[in-house]
Design a protein around this motif. Structure first.
Motif, mmCIF file in Angstrom:
data_model
loop_
_atom_site.group_PDB
_atom_site.id
_atom_site.type_symbol
_atom_site.label_atom_id
_atom_site.label_comp_id
_atom_site.label_asym_id
_atom_site.label_seq_id
_atom_site.Cartn_x
_atom_site.Cartn_y
_atom_site.Cartn_z
ATOM 1 N N ALA A 161 -21.227 4.722 -3.463
ATOM 2 C CA ALA A 161 -22.139 3.734 -2.878
ATOM 3 C C ALA A 161 -23.405 3.573 -3.704
ATOM 4 C CB ALA A 161 -22.488 4.143 -1.445
ATOM 5 N N LEU A 162 -23.820 4.655 -4.365
ATOM 6 C CA LEU A 162 -25.045 4.612 -5.176
ATOM 7 C C LEU A 162 -24.761 4.254 -6.625
ATOM 8 C CD1 LEU A 162 -26.889 7.794 -3.800
ATOM 9 C CD2 LEU A 162 -27.252 5.397 -3.171
ATOM 10 N N GLY A 163 -23.484 4.135 -6.985
ATOM 11 C CA GLY A 163 -23.140 3.755 -8.347
ATOM 12 C C GLY A 163 -23.317 4.864 -9.355
ATOM 13 N N THR A 164 -23.045 6.084 -8.966
ATOM 14 C CA THR A 164 -23.176 7.202 -9.882
ATOM 15 C C THR A 164 -21.947 8.095 -9.792
ATOM 16 O OG1 THR A 164 -24.648 9.000 -10.623
ATOM 17 C CG2 THR A 164 -24.355 8.751 -8.251
ATOM 18 N N THR A 181 -28.327 19.798 -10.486
ATOM 19 C CA THR A 181 -28.622 20.114 -11.876
ATOM 20 C C THR A 181 -27.340 19.973 -12.672
ATOM 21 O OG1 THR A 181 -29.672 21.724 -13.346
ATOM 22 C CG2 THR A 181 -28.130 22.590 -11.720
ATOM 23 N N LEU A 182 -27.454 20.125 -13.988
ATOM 24 C CA LEU A 182 -26.289 20.075 -14.856
ATOM 25 C C LEU A 182 -25.839 21.485 -15.196
ATOM 26 C CD1 LEU A 182 -27.220 17.260 -17.422
ATOM 27 C CD2 LEU A 182 -25.593 17.100 -15.533
ATOM 28 N N LEU A 185 -23.423 20.741 -20.444
ATOM 29 C CA LEU A 185 -23.917 19.431 -20.853
ATOM 30 C C LEU A 185 -23.515 18.307 -19.899
ATOM 31 C CD1 LEU A 185 -23.261 19.617 -24.706
ATOM 32 C CD2 LEU A 185 -25.469 19.735 -23.538
ATOM 33 N N ARG A 186 -22.415 18.483 -19.149
ATOM 34 C CA ARG A 186 -21.894 17.343 -18.405
ATOM 35 C C ARG A 186 -21.573 17.628 -16.938
ATOM 36 N NH1 ARG A 186 -20.354 13.108 -21.433
ATOM 37 N NH2 ARG A 186 -18.935 12.396 -19.790
ATOM 38 N N ARG A 187 -21.223 18.845 -16.591
ATOM 39 C CA ARG A 187 -20.794 19.122 -15.225
ATOM 40 C C ARG A 187 -21.989 19.082 -14.263
ATOM 41 N NH1 ARG A 187 -17.976 24.417 -14.466
ATOM 42 N NH2 ARG A 187 -16.918 23.395 -12.724
ATOM 43 N N ARG A 188 -21.782 18.495 -13.122
ATOM 44 C CA ARG A 188 -22.850 18.324 -12.148
ATOM 45 C C ARG A 188 -22.704 19.339 -11.014
ATOM 46 N NH1 ARG A 188 -23.775 11.749 -11.493
ATOM 47 N NH2 ARG A 188 -24.539 11.422 -13.622
ATOM 48 N N LEU A 189 -23.818 19.992 -10.711
ATOM 49 C CA LEU A 189 -23.848 21.021 -9.669
ATOM 50 C C LEU A 189 -24.762 20.582 -8.545
ATOM 51 C CD1 LEU A 189 -23.510 23.938 -8.499
ATOM 52 C CD2 LEU A 189 -25.457 24.587 -9.930
ATOM 53 N N LEU A 190 -24.266 20.672 -7.315
ATOM 54 C CA LEU A 190 -25.065 20.437 -6.112
ATOM 55 C C LEU A 190 -25.209 21.757 -5.374
ATOM 56 C CD1 LEU A 190 -26.351 18.696 -3.806
ATOM 57 C CD2 LEU A 190 -24.019 18.400 -2.923
ATOM 58 N N HIS A 215 -31.002 11.445 -7.986
ATOM 59 C CA HIS A 215 -31.665 11.964 -9.180
ATOM 60 C C HIS A 215 -30.843 11.690 -10.443
ATOM 61 C CE1 HIS A 215 -35.230 13.880 -7.632
ATOM 62 N NE2 HIS A 215 -34.542 14.482 -6.681
ATOM 63 N N PHE A 216 -29.542 11.523 -10.284
ATOM 64 C CA PHE A 216 -28.704 11.247 -11.447
ATOM 65 C C PHE A 216 -28.774 9.787 -11.884
ATOM 66 C CE2 PHE A 216 -26.124 14.953 -9.770
ATOM 67 C CZ PHE A 216 -26.482 15.816 -10.799
#
Length: 426
Positions: A161-164, A181-182, A185-190, A215-216
């Motif tokens: 919905a946010l386009g990310t 955070t990352l 270099l690429r993996r996204r952590l919540l 934030h992304f």
């Protein structure tokens, strides 16, 4: 004693107006602000924290005005300050690279002589200053996609919905917070703090996820890989060059030698703080807008109000933990940890509107923010309320909420036991 039994009515000693209060919270007068801050304000410690807090207040109102009058396209994109911060960060990394190259060259040409010693010293200096990407802590409580498919599906829907892009890993901990955070270099952590998650309504939880994923989408320079790792390197330099306390004569000489480079590193850290602070706070405003788009303006404002009273989360957890520990002197069992999150949610739901209003007024007086990197909370709330209200793009019905709750069941029990056993700050 129930919340209703805690209610009191008394005249204000300052202006005589009627005060309807709750004994569990600060008694104050909405008419004249008597006793608004009985304990005074909390001062942040540390030069960097004071600078961040000052910048948060300084930039807050200007950013509020800019974002209130700009369209969506003007709100996004890299700023001149962000470009300069990248340039400084690349220079910092170049110095580290030069140390590595110089060290290797000295090892090659030294051939067993003094130059090899110098080369080893350069490499030893470069090692702790290397750009360090984020890694998953060994004790992280990870929720995999297989273990929590419904939660990941909700996050994926919000991201769409946010386009990310969605996140790759979800970690749950016992802090009253949430962050992204990352990894590498690429993996996204919540990271989801269960104490905060538990006290939010379903739509406020969607707002929280929308804020973090937001934030992304808006280029938060300070938390990017290039500037973030450079910031860590400079902080390491600053630590190495810190003056020696109660020095001997030799150590006093070293302090003098370190004086100029220490000033240089301090200056670079301050400059990076100045260059990234506005962008970082701008990112928070834009993340709030993302939260509103995902969950509705009403839910995003509700989340903001909850953030005003996060101190009550910690206080309540302390009370619950201490009460359960006093029940028995032996080893804490699973039974002792039962009901921790329910008690926390019940308390937060019982906080009267007067306490929220008091926190808002204190925030307006002193620029309350979640921390020194965030804009003042009342300004964030004001920007949401000043914009045209938007409906939710993502919703969660009772069945979906129940399925997500079931996926978190084992984690809730494990964290409750850990908090009761090891303490709130464990």
């Amino acid at each position: 004693m129930s919340a209703a039994e805690e209610q009191t009515v008394r005249p204000c000693p300052e202006c005589g107006a009627e005060i309807r209060a709750d004994r569990r919270f600060t008694t104050w007068c909405a008419a004249c602000d008597w006793n608004l801050e009985p304990d005074g304000r909390d001062e942040e410690k540390g030069r960097l924290q004071r600078l961040r807090h000052r910048l948060a207040q300084q930039y807050g109102e200007g950013l509020l005005a800019d974002l209130s009058t700009s369209d969506e396209r003007q709100r996004t994109g890299r700023t001149t300050a962000g470009v300069l911060a990248y340039a400084i960060a690349l220079t910092v990394h170049a110095v580290t690279a030069a140390l590595v190259v110089g060290g290797l060259w000295l090892l090659i040409v030294g051939r067993g002589g003094f130059l090899m010693v110098a080369g080893i010293l350069l490499l030893a200096l470069a090692w702790p200053l290397r750009p360090r990407l984020n890694r998953l802590p060994s004790d992280a409580r990870v929720l995999s996609r297989d273990a929590a498919p419904e939660l990941y599906a909700l996050i994926d829907e919000i991201a769409g919905a946010l386009g990310t892009q969605s996140v790759d890993v979800v970690v749950v901990d016992a802090r009253a917070n949430a962050s992204v955070t990352l990894l590498g270099l690429r993996r996204r952590l919540l990271t989801l703090g269960l104490p905060l998650w538990e006290v939010l309504t379903p739509q406020e939880r969607i707002a929280l996820l929308g804020h973090e994923l937001g934030h992304f989408t808006n280029g938060d320079t300070r938390h990017g890989a290039v500037v973030g790792t450079a910031y860590k390197s400079l902080t390491t330099w600053h630590y190495f060059l810190a003056p020696i306390e109660r020095p001997t004569i030799t150590e006093a000489f070293i302090n003098v030698v370190y004086l100029l480079p220490r000033w240089l590193i301090t200056g670079l850290l301050t400059l990076l703080e100045l260059l990234t602070s506005r962008d970082s706070q701008r990112s928070e405003y834009l993340a709030d807008a993302a939260a509103a788009r995902a969950a509705s303006t009403e839910a995003a404002v509700g989340l903001m109000d909850r953030l005003l009273v996060t101190g009550s989360i910690t206080t309540t957890l302390y009370r619950e933990v201490n009460g359960r520990r006093m029940r028995r002197s032996g080893r804490v069992t699973a039974e002792d940890a039962q009901g921790v999150w329910e008690a926390l949610a019940d308390h937060m739901d019982s906080i009267p509107e007067s306490e929220y209003e008091r926190r808002r007024r204190v925030g307006e007086r002193h620029g309350h923010s979640v921390d020194g990197t965030h804009p003042p909370t009342h300004l964030r709330r004001g920007l949401l309320l000043g914009a045209t209200p938007v409906p939710a793009l993502v919703t969660a019905d009772a069945e979906r909420v129940g399925r997500i709750g079931a996926e978190l069941g084992d984690t809730r029990e494990a964290l409750a036991r850990k908090v009761v056993t090891d303490g709130v700050n464990a």
